[in-house]
Enzyme design. Structure first.
Site, PDB file in Angstrom:
ATOM      1  N   SER A 137       6.837 -17.879  36.079  1.00  0.00           N
ATOM      2  CA  SER A 137       7.229 -18.835  37.123  1.00  0.00           C
ATOM      3  C   SER A 137       6.072 -19.791  37.373  1.00  0.00           C
ATOM      4  O   SER A 137       4.913 -19.435  37.163  1.00  0.00           O
ATOM      5  CB  SER A 137       7.547 -18.109  38.428  1.00  0.00           C
ATOM      6  OG  SER A 137       6.348 -17.684  39.054  1.00  0.00           O
ATOM      7  N   ASP A 138       6.393 -21.013  37.825  1.00  0.00           N
ATOM      8  CA  ASP A 138       5.312 -21.813  38.389  1.00  0.00           C
ATOM      9  C   ASP A 138       4.902 -21.098  39.670  1.00  0.00           C
ATOM     10  O   ASP A 138       5.655 -20.272  40.209  1.00  0.00           O
ATOM     11  CB  ASP A 138       5.742 -23.252  38.650  1.00  0.00           C
ATOM     12  CG  ASP A 138       4.521 -24.169  38.754  1.00  0.00           C
ATOM     13  OD1 ASP A 138       3.401 -23.655  38.979  1.00  0.00           O
ATOM     14  OD2 ASP A 138       4.680 -25.394  38.631  1.00  0.00           O
ATOM     15  N   TRP A 139       3.724 -21.394  40.164  1.00  0.00           N
ATOM     16  CA  TRP A 139       3.152 -20.595  41.255  1.00  0.00           C
ATOM     17  C   TRP A 139       3.977 -20.737  42.542  1.00  0.00           C
ATOM     18  O   TRP A 139       4.001 -21.788  43.174  1.00  0.00           O
ATOM     19  CB  TRP A 139       1.692 -20.999  41.460  1.00  0.00           C
ATOM     20  CG  TRP A 139       0.727 -20.154  40.655  1.00  0.00           C
ATOM     21  CD1 TRP A 139      -0.380 -19.522  41.144  1.00  0.00           C
ATOM     22  CD2 TRP A 139       0.779 -19.818  39.253  1.00  0.00           C
ATOM     23  NE1 TRP A 139      -1.007 -18.815  40.128  1.00  0.00           N
ATOM     24  CE2 TRP A 139      -0.322 -18.970  38.973  1.00  0.00           C
ATOM     25  CE3 TRP A 139       1.659 -20.117  38.219  1.00  0.00           C
ATOM     26  CZ2 TRP A 139      -0.563 -18.450  37.698  1.00  0.00           C
ATOM     27  CZ3 TRP A 139       1.416 -19.599  36.947  1.00  0.00           C
ATOM     28  CH2 TRP A 139       0.322 -18.783  36.710  1.00  0.00           C
ATOM     29  N   GLY A 140       4.680 -19.675  42.874  1.00  0.00           N
ATOM     30  CA  GLY A 140       5.511 -19.700  44.081  1.00  0.00           C
ATOM     31  C   GLY A 140       6.812 -20.449  43.873  1.00  0.00           C
ATOM     32  O   GLY A 140       7.276 -21.129  44.780  1.00  0.00           O
TER      33      GLY A 140
END
Ligand code: BGC
Length: 753
Positions: free
Chosen positions: A282-285
């Site tokens: 995932s992209d961060w968050g």
């Protein structure tokens, strides 16, 4: 034993503990796991095929251990498993070098950053794209991989292959421009360079992360043909040609669904259609659910572990719609128990992570930090990229290159003159040991016989409020025009800086920051030998000065060696060979996305469809300021002898061949571009599309033959009716030229039924 009893007797307690974030992945593995595994277990045998090792390891994992692998164990580490000897994957941003993994860019870019990681700052993606040099981009990937390993990390979060849909995206500088073919070739090269060294890349951000505005909530509405022709090809090439090990999902939604849980794009397209067998991170968050995310094929949530909770609890993250970690073990297990995630799905997700750990060599040969970074070899790659990436946009009266024997004084002026602006802001910003500003590079090259004077001319918008008073502005302008008036040549270096161009926000306007247009115009009035140098990652408007500008260079963001590269071009030590990877519109209103950006009610309609960049300008006859593929040289090139062999389509032999001659008196490099025009299709197609290019080095007077292979796919469009790529038999036109608007030769190419 006692602990494994806890897990069977009280599954709900386990879930509750995990949900309360008490169970980090590591704890879970240690607390509930059976005893260690002997050394001769098959998955530990490096001589066995990867798939066998994955299957064996998976068969030995408890369901808790599997669930614990889907969420990171820190800001930039995946979850290790001590019992089984599964290492954490240690990551770092990317893509323009290695950024500190100590925290978000707000932390690592701060002057008092806790852990200072020094690494080579390579040019931005858009500058590397301007080189059109796949071999160089591959070497950049290798050099970055060497630094990743030397710093004891395993994974670099890049390359960025999102398309430059419009000039205001804050992260345009990270990507490879507006064209899917060029972006694909460079993305593949970078990935091959990185993976060849046993380092794990992550091609990002899948998919359609083309604006920063509301990046967590914006919903990109894109039709199927446009997705396939413009926004997916670079990811497809990464999977099918470079066999990329990981893909990063984007923050945004596409067609109503967040990318982290976008079944049609992650599962149906990436996994099934493209055949991706690595893992999605995932992209961060950027995860917003548990079962839909796992089921769609998003395998590893980042960040995880202790840093995740406080970060997600920040008001900014909450406002963006994400308030929790979603793939923590407890939540995943609860969904498995509820029947919302099957064990087979969980196995598939975990297998993907394991596969990469084995395939990259990480399991058998963990990387040991040696700290050998920023070596002369790595700097040389950065310098070559910065030099080849400079685009000469205008050179009237052959003002350039400067003749050091005739020039006595240079005025270097501008807010980007004495400071090295190496890249845009955000997660890609690397902290180098040093960075050479234009002024430093010019001074060093000028030597003692040329007097170099610097004047700011105007403060960088927002950088220092004390410079932003009418008095201060008038004083700076006066000093600058005085300096320019008394110099043989004025070099004015304008552009942006990370607070005006970077991740997390879009660029407010295509205009240069406050006062810079006026500065250029004022300098041009007092010195006809004013050379304008653009230091940005995006096209800017030039109406206020371009007609009077004799020489214009676009240096993009050149990384730590940018100042040296500029000096070598100014003085003719290097011959400019960069070509624009994006069209420069004259004004924002000419951009095809104008009217469809940034969107309304959190939806952005990609109404321009496939007409992005030159596909728009060239098809709809809108004159750009500078076209895609354009760039001048200090020499001239002649094209001749175009031939085509349609029967050789899909073979390993050339379908197109021509000769290019360096008709001038100095060594140079030309980027020969091949476009395909389809005049007979049933469906509306752009006037032409790039399907090949070759960067050719030529000595003065030298002629070389340039060959291109072509496939049916290069003649195809995506048919939404047939849900397939279609090449319609008939006569295509091969166009070969020096930019999308400088087609030098044309020849028919007949596709038989
Ligand atoms: C960026 C990614 C980056 C990640 C980790 C995100 O904000 O969008 O490109 O890799 O942070 O720093």
């Amino acid at each position: 034993m006692h602990r494994s009893r806890v897990s069977t007797a009280c599954p709900n307690l386990l879930a509750a503990l995990a949900a309360a974030s008490i169970l980090s992945a590591g704890l879970l593995a240690q607390d509930v796991a059976p005893p260690p595994i002997p050394a001769n277990t098959p998955y530990k045998d490096a001589s066995l095929p990867v798939e066998k090792r994955v299957a064996d390891l998976l068969s030995r994992m408890t369901i808790q251990e599997k669930a614990a692998m889907l969420s990171g164990s820190g800001w930039m580490e995946s979850a290790p498993n001590q019992r089984l000897g599964i290492p954490a994957i240690k990551m770092a941003d990317g893509p323009m070098g290695v950024r500190s993994w100590a925290g978000s860019s707000a932390i690592t870019s701060a002057a008092d950053a806790p852990a200072k990681v020094i690494a080579t700052s390579f040019p931005a993606g858009v500058t590397m794209a301007a080189t059109w040099d796949t071999e160089l981009v591959k070497r950049e990937g290798q050099a970055i991989a060497h630094e990743v390993k030397a710093l004891g990390r395993d994974m670099i979060l890049g390359p960025t292959v999102n398309i430059n849909r419009q000039p205001l995206w804050g992260r345009n500088f990270e990507g490879y421009g507006e064209d899917p073919w060029l972006t694909s070739r460079l993305g593949v090269a970078y990935i091959q360079g990185v993976q060849g060294e046993g380092v794990i890349p992550s091609v990002k951000h899948f998919d359609a992360n083309n604006e920063e505005f509301e990046r967590h909530r914006i919903d990109a509405q894109i039709d199927e043909r446009t997705l396939n022709e413009i926004y997916l090809p670079a990811f497809k090439a990464a999977v099918q040609e470079a066999h990329v090990w990981t893909v990063m999902s984007a923050y945004n939604k596409v067609n109503g669904v967040h990318m982290a849980e976008n079944m049609p794009l992650l599962h149906d397209v990436l996994q099934k259609e493209f055949g991706f067998n690595g893992f999605v991170i995932s992209d961060w968050g950027s995860t917003y659910s548990t079962a839909p995310t796992v089921n769609a094929g998003m395998d590893l949530e980042m960040p995880g572990g202790p840093p995740m909770k406080p970060w997600l609890e920040r008001p900014a993250t909450q406002a963006a719609g994400n308030s929790d970690g979603w793939l923590v073990a407890g939540k995943v297990l609860a969904e498995v128990k509820a029947g919302n995630i099957s064990e087979a799905t969980l196995d598939d997700n975990v297998s993907r992570i394991l596969r990469v750990i084995f395939e990259s060599g990480l399991f058998d040969h963990p990387h040991q930090a040696t700290s050998e970074v920023d070596t002369p070899a790595q700097r040389a790659v950065a310098l070559q990229g910065a030099t080849e990436g400079i685009v000469l946009l205008k050179n009237e009266g052959a003002l350039l290159p400067l003749d050091a024997t005739k020039i006595h004084s240079i005025a270097v002026i501008g807010p980007n003159g004495a400071v090295a602006r190496t890249g845009g802001g955000g997660s890609s910003l690397v902290r180098p040991k040093y960075a050479i500003a234009p002024l430093d590079g010019i001074k060093e090259r000028a030597g003692d016989s040329i007097h170099v004077r610097f004047e700011l001319g105007v403060g960088m918008d927002g950088e220092d409020p004390s410079m932003d008073t009418p008095e201060a502005r008038a004083k700076m302008l006066k000093s600058a025009t005085d300096a320019a008036a008394h110099a043989d040549v004025a070099v004015v270096v304008v552009g942006r800086y990370p607070k005006l161009e970077g991740e997390g926000f879009d660029v407010k306007t295509m205009d240069l920051p406050a006062g810079q247009d006026e500065l250029i115009a004022a300098l041009e009035r007092v010195n006809p030998h004013t050379i304008v140098v653009l230091n940005t990652g995006d096209p800017v408007t030039m109406a206020k000065w371009i007609d009077k500008t004799p020489a214009l260079l676009d240096i993009g963001y050149g990384g730590q060696e940018g100042g040296l590269a500029l000096a070598s071009i100014l003085f003719g030590d290097a011959n400019p060979s960069g070509k624009l990877p994006v069209s420069f519109p004259k004004k924002w209103e000419d951009s095809p996305a104008c009217g469809h950006y940034p969107g309304e009610n959190l939806k952005v309609d990609y109404a321009e469809g496939i007409y992005v960049g030159y596909r728009h300008f060239d098809t709809k006859n809108v004159e750009p300021q500078f076209p895609f593929g354009f760039g001048l040289s200090y020499t001239t090139f002649k094209y001749s002898g175009l031939k085509t062999w349609p029967a050789k389509l899909n073979s390993k032999e050339p379908v197109v061949s021509l000769q290019v001659t360096n008709a001038g008196s100095r060594h140079g490099a030309e980027v020969v571009q091949l476009y395909i025009h389809d005049g007979h299709s049933k469906i509306d197609r752009p006037i032409h599309e790039l399907k090949g290019f070759e960067r050719v080095e030529l000595k003065a007077g030298e002629t070389k033959t340039v060959d291109f292979l072509l496939t049916r796919a290069d003649l195809s469009y995506w048919s939404p009716d047939k849900k397939a790529w279609v090449a319609e038999p008939g006569t295509f036109e091969v166009q070969v030229g020096a930019s999308s608007r400088d087609i030098r030769l044309r020849a028919p190419l007949v596709l038989e039924k």
